[in-house]
Design an enzyme around this catalytic site. Structure first.
Site, PDB file in Angstrom:
ATOM      1  N   ALA A  20       0.846  -1.192   0.000  1.00 58.28           N
ATOM      2  CA  ALA A  20       0.000   0.000   0.000  1.00 58.28           C
ATOM      3  C   ALA A  20       0.882   1.243   0.000  1.00 58.28           C
ATOM      4  CB  ALA A  20      -0.910  -0.002   1.216  1.00 58.28           C
ATOM      5  N   GLY A  55      -0.135  -5.134   0.611  1.00 55.12           N
ATOM      6  CA  GLY A  55      -1.295  -5.081  -0.270  1.00 55.12           C
ATOM      7  C   GLY A  55      -1.059  -5.763  -1.592  1.00 55.12           C
ATOM      8  N   GLU A  87      -1.706  -9.356  -0.948  1.00 53.99           N
ATOM      9  CA  GLU A  87      -3.153  -9.520  -0.810  1.00 53.99           C
ATOM     10  C   GLU A  87      -3.840  -9.468  -2.167  1.00 53.99           C
ATOM     11  OE1 GLU A  87      -4.303  -7.669   3.494  1.00 53.99           O
ATOM     12  OE2 GLU A  87      -3.248  -6.322   2.107  1.00 53.99           O
ATOM     13  N   GLU A 112       3.285  -6.021   7.298  1.00 56.91           N
ATOM     14  CA  GLU A 112       2.601  -4.938   8.014  1.00 56.91           C
ATOM     15  C   GLU A 112       2.986  -4.857   9.492  1.00 56.91           C
ATOM     16  OE1 GLU A 112      -0.200  -6.041   4.593  1.00 56.91           O
ATOM     17  OE2 GLU A 112       1.148  -7.085   5.966  1.00 56.91           O
TER      18      GLU A 112
END
Length: 256
Positions: free
Chosen positions: A64, A107, A110, A130
């Site tokens: 992200a 991300g 993911e 994270e």
């Protein structure tokens, strides 16, 4: 005009590429909005039967965009609602294959796991780092990873935040196959083209049944599978497939 996403149709397969390479394809809000809109456009296009999602040589997506989150509050993050677009990816009905080279972290990992299948280049690195930033995955990392590799390995990867190589990801069951980087996209497209030759309605119903298996009991899943099986006997493709088999000829599936 597209800012972050490129779409290239190759017959019945659409190749969707993330193009923010200077930032290693970091997933900011604008990029995700554009990506999901492109995927939904592919899903609504009757000429497209499968989708391949890819990034750059150095990164599929390195995570992200931390700059968008660093100064946020809990309420601010809640109001931002950035995960709503991720839920829409789960609504894509057509086969969605990730072709991953380079980093697929946070991300990016993911996003790859949200796809139905993953073809990994040798350079691919998968991870959920994270925890090293004082947070945890929020776009499905704990859920997809646990379903893919099991509780113990998922917890180890999530707690340490350490990435794994493409070969280790394959051994864990996270990816479908590992190929040289130079062949990664073409392998994913070739697989997508094979799937695109199958009857589209049956392919989509198989996807629906498999994902239902992740969310329900065996008995309920079996019941759902049988109902979808019966429903396929209302399609022209079912009649064409069985006639072609008996007539010893290749079927011509129309998606009807």
């Amino acid at each position: 005009m597209s800012t972050y996403i490129q779409r290239e149709d190759r017959g019945a397969v659409s190749v969707v590429r993330i193009c923010r390479e200077k930032q290693l394809n970091a997933l900011n809000l604008a990029l995700m909005d554009e990506l999901v809109a492109t995927l939904e456009a592919c899903d609504a296009d009757d000429s497209i039967r499968a989708i391949v999602l890819t990034g750059g040589e150095k990164a599929f997506a390195a995570g992200a965009d931390i700059a968008e989150m660093a100064d946020q509050t809990a309420i601010g993050m809640k109001k931002l609602g950035q995960f709503r677009v991720w839920d829409r990816i789960r609504g894509i009905t057509k086969p969605l294959i990730a072709a991953v080279t380079g980093y697929a972290l946070g991300g990016g990992c993911e996003l790859a796991m949200t796809c139905d299948l993953i073809i990994a280049g040798q350079s691919a690195r998968f991870g959920q780092p994270e925890v090293k930033l004082g947070v945890m995955p929020g776009a499905g990392g704990t859920q997809w990873l646990t379903r893919a590799v099991g509780k113990a390995r998922a917890l180890e990867l999530l707690w340490t935040g350490d990435p794994v190589t493409a070969d280790e990801a394959y051994r864990l069951g996270l990816v479908n196959r590992v190929v040289p980087d130079a062949r990664c996209l073409e392998e994913a497209v070739a697989l997508a083209q094979r799937i695109a030759e199958r009857p589209p309605v049956a392919v989509q119903m198989i996807k629906e049944a498999v994902y239902q298996a992740l969310d329900t009991t065996l008995q309920d899943g079996m019941e759902a599978e049988r109902n979808l099986f019966y429903l396929l006997f209302a399609t022209e493709d079912q009649r064409e497939g069985m006639r072609a088999f008996m007539e010893k000829r290749p079927p011509e599936f129309k998606g009807r």
